[in-house]
Design a protein around this motif. Sequence first.
Motif, PDB file in Angstrom:
ATOM      1  N   ALA A 238       0.837  -1.199   0.000  1.00  0.00           N
ATOM      2  CA  ALA A 238       0.000   0.000   0.000  1.00  0.00           C
ATOM      3  C   ALA A 238       0.872   1.249   0.000  1.00  0.00           C
ATOM      4  O   ALA A 238       0.567   2.233  -0.691  1.00  0.00           O
ATOM      5  CB  ALA A 238      -0.931  -0.006   1.215  1.00  0.00           C
ATOM      6  N   ARG A 239       1.974   1.236   0.754  1.00  0.00           N
ATOM      7  CA  ARG A 239       2.897   2.377   0.751  1.00  0.00           C
ATOM      8  C   ARG A 239       3.538   2.548  -0.628  1.00  0.00           C
ATOM      9  O   ARG A 239       3.706   3.674  -1.105  1.00  0.00           O
ATOM     10  CB  ARG A 239       3.982   2.176   1.808  1.00  0.00           C
ATOM     11  CG  ARG A 239       3.502   2.300   3.240  1.00  0.00           C
ATOM     12  CD  ARG A 239       4.677   2.455   4.197  1.00  0.00           C
ATOM     13  NE  ARG A 239       5.574   1.309   4.151  1.00  0.00           N
ATOM     14  CZ  ARG A 239       5.489   0.262   4.963  1.00  0.00           C
ATOM     15  NH1 ARG A 239       4.533   0.219   5.887  1.00  0.00           N
ATOM     16  NH2 ARG A 239       6.342  -0.736   4.864  1.00  0.00           N
ATOM     17  N   LEU A 240       3.885   1.428  -1.245  1.00  0.00           N
ATOM     18  CA  LEU A 240       4.463   1.488  -2.585  1.00  0.00           C
ATOM     19  C   LEU A 240       3.459   2.090  -3.565  1.00  0.00           C
ATOM     20  O   LEU A 240       3.808   2.943  -4.392  1.00  0.00           O
ATOM     21  CB  LEU A 240       4.882   0.089  -3.030  1.00  0.00           C
ATOM     22  CG  LEU A 240       5.484  -0.070  -4.428  1.00  0.00           C
ATOM     23  CD1 LEU A 240       6.687   0.844  -4.610  1.00  0.00           C
ATOM     24  CD2 LEU A 240       5.872  -1.517  -4.680  1.00  0.00           C
ATOM     25  N   SER A 241       2.199   1.674  -3.466  1.00  0.00           N
ATOM     26  CA  SER A 241       1.155   2.229  -4.327  1.00  0.00           C
ATOM     27  C   SER A 241       0.987   3.719  -4.104  1.00  0.00           C
ATOM     28  O   SER A 241       0.800   4.498  -5.042  1.00  0.00           O
ATOM     29  CB  SER A 241      -0.181   1.516  -4.056  1.00  0.00           C
ATOM     30  OG  SER A 241      -0.352   0.408  -4.899  1.00  0.00           O
ATOM     31  N   TYR A 242       1.025   4.125  -2.851  1.00  0.00           N
ATOM     32  CA  TYR A 242       0.868   5.545  -2.530  1.00  0.00           C
ATOM     33  C   TYR A 242       1.975   6.366  -3.197  1.00  0.00           C
ATOM     34  O   TYR A 242       1.725   7.432  -3.765  1.00  0.00           O
ATOM     35  CB  TYR A 242       0.903   5.747  -1.018  1.00  0.00           C
ATOM     36  CG  TYR A 242       0.748   7.188  -0.584  1.00  0.00           C
ATOM     37  CD1 TYR A 242      -0.510   7.796  -0.575  1.00  0.00           C
ATOM     38  CD2 TYR A 242       1.852   7.934  -0.203  1.00  0.00           C
ATOM     39  CE1 TYR A 242      -0.657   9.118  -0.194  1.00  0.00           C
ATOM     40  CE2 TYR A 242       1.712   9.261   0.174  1.00  0.00           C
ATOM     41  CZ  TYR A 242       0.457   9.849   0.184  1.00  0.00           C
ATOM     42  OH  TYR A 242       0.332  11.161   0.555  1.00  0.00           O
ATOM     43  N   ALA A 243       3.195   5.854  -3.151  1.00  0.00           N
ATOM     44  CA  ALA A 243       4.316   6.560  -3.775  1.00  0.00           C
ATOM     45  C   ALA A 243       4.160   6.636  -5.285  1.00  0.00           C
ATOM     46  O   ALA A 243       4.604   7.608  -5.913  1.00  0.00           O
ATOM     47  CB  ALA A 243       5.628   5.865  -3.415  1.00  0.00           C
ATOM     48  N   ARG A 244       3.515   5.624  -5.877  1.00  0.00           N
ATOM     49  CA  ARG A 244       3.378   5.568  -7.330  1.00  0.00           C
ATOM     50  C   ARG A 244       2.104   6.214  -7.843  1.00  0.00           C
ATOM     51  O   ARG A 244       1.880   6.278  -9.043  1.00  0.00           O
ATOM     52  CB  ARG A 244       3.420   4.094  -7.798  1.00  0.00           C
ATOM     53  CG  ARG A 244       4.738   3.401  -7.534  1.00  0.00           C
ATOM     54  CD  ARG A 244       5.883   4.051  -8.313  1.00  0.00           C
ATOM     55  NE  ARG A 244       5.689   3.892  -9.748  1.00  0.00           N
ATOM     56  CZ  ARG A 244       5.506   4.903 -10.589  1.00  0.00           C
ATOM     57  NH1 ARG A 244       5.495   6.143 -10.165  1.00  0.00           N
ATOM     58  NH2 ARG A 244       5.350   4.667 -11.874  1.00  0.00           N
ATOM     59  N   GLY A 245       1.223   6.666  -6.940  1.00  0.00           N
ATOM     60  CA  GLY A 245      -0.015   7.303  -7.371  1.00  0.00           C
ATOM     61  C   GLY A 245      -1.078   6.315  -7.810  1.00  0.00           C
ATOM     62  O   GLY A 245      -1.885   6.609  -8.712  1.00  0.00           O
ATOM     63  N   HIS A 246      -1.113   5.134  -7.180  1.00  0.00           N
ATOM     64  CA  HIS A 246      -2.107   4.126  -7.503  1.00  0.00           C
ATOM     65  C   HIS A 246      -3.325   4.218  -6.588  1.00  0.00           C
ATOM     66  O   HIS A 246      -3.261   4.820  -5.506  1.00  0.00           O
ATOM     67  CB  HIS A 246      -1.508   2.714  -7.364  1.00  0.00           C
ATOM     68  CG  HIS A 246      -0.330   2.475  -8.240  1.00  0.00           C
ATOM     69  ND1 HIS A 246       0.633   1.522  -7.956  1.00  0.00           N
ATOM     70  CD2 HIS A 246       0.063   3.066  -9.406  1.00  0.00           C
ATOM     71  CE1 HIS A 246       1.548   1.535  -8.897  1.00  0.00           C
ATOM     72  NE2 HIS A 246       1.233   2.451  -9.788  1.00  0.00           N
ATOM     73  N   ASP A 247      -4.414   3.620  -7.019  1.00  0.00           N
ATOM     74  CA  ASP A 247      -5.621   3.474  -6.201  1.00  0.00           C
ATOM     75  C   ASP A 247      -5.546   2.087  -5.570  1.00  0.00           C
ATOM     76  O   ASP A 247      -5.857   1.086  -6.213  1.00  0.00           O
ATOM     77  CB  ASP A 247      -6.859   3.621  -7.087  1.00  0.00           C
ATOM     78  CG  ASP A 247      -8.176   3.390  -6.335  1.00  0.00           C
ATOM     79  OD1 ASP A 247      -8.130   3.063  -5.130  1.00  0.00           O
ATOM     80  OD2 ASP A 247      -9.241   3.526  -6.959  1.00  0.00           O
TER      81      ASP A 247
END
Length: 281
Positions: A238-247
């Motif tokens: 989830a942190r990785l997604s947040y950094a990449r701008g994912h939902d």
Amino acid sequence: MENVFVNSAGQIWRNENEVIHHGNRAIETIGVSSSRSYGTAVLSTNSTRGFYHWFAERLPALNWSLQNPDFDGTILFGQHAQQFQDKTIELIDHPAPQFERIDQVAWCEECYIAHSAASTLAQWEYFGDLYQAIGERAARLSTINTADAIYISRRDTQRRVMVNEHELEAGLSSLGVKVVIFGEMSLADQINLIRNARLVIAPHGAGLSHIAAAASGLKVVELVPCQMGSHSLRFNFARLSYARGHDHRLWLEPIDEAINKWTVSTPPLLRHVENMMHSLG
């Protein structure tokens, strides 16, 4: 650092009286003759605990040397380095630096250390181009058919076994989701699938690490087996997604840690995925 000995465990010293880094354990190789000598080297030998720690943490720490055409040195892996590290380096488009495994002791005239931590995710602008380059080369090498929506199966592993995964896969397939097993395909195919997907559904596991190479805007549904009090241990993707701008959405299910098995509530999950599929347009 200059004129130092290093070993496969990532320990560094000049002599027994000048230990620079020991990693909280005795250096058993002090006094062992060096098997190789290097002019300039980057030490990246600490044991990798899995693909996520390599692809999302240690790889960006090497970016300055991997993306620098003027870097004239060798990246040193430990003897227990995984094959996926080699395969990742091979996906770098321009001539990559040399990389070697050291089995015992090496001597370095000039030694750099690749520090890695989850906090590097907040500095994506410094190494996003590395993942872009890897993704573009993966696209040229890949031979697999891509899809808007994919499910990354874990039925090829015995860790955190999902009892009804076949049932879930059948339901997802009926919705038009492509079911894939990353362990059966090349790294280039894995990355290309992620880069072209608009929706990724997957149980918590190493397969989700590839979202580091995905474009922003990707929708991710992570199926997380958990026990009360263990949720905070499973937020790395989830942190990785947040950094990449994912939902990124977490679908929590209980797991029986005594038998290492869990079951997904298939009907409500399929309804949720179907709604997300409609939102893709």
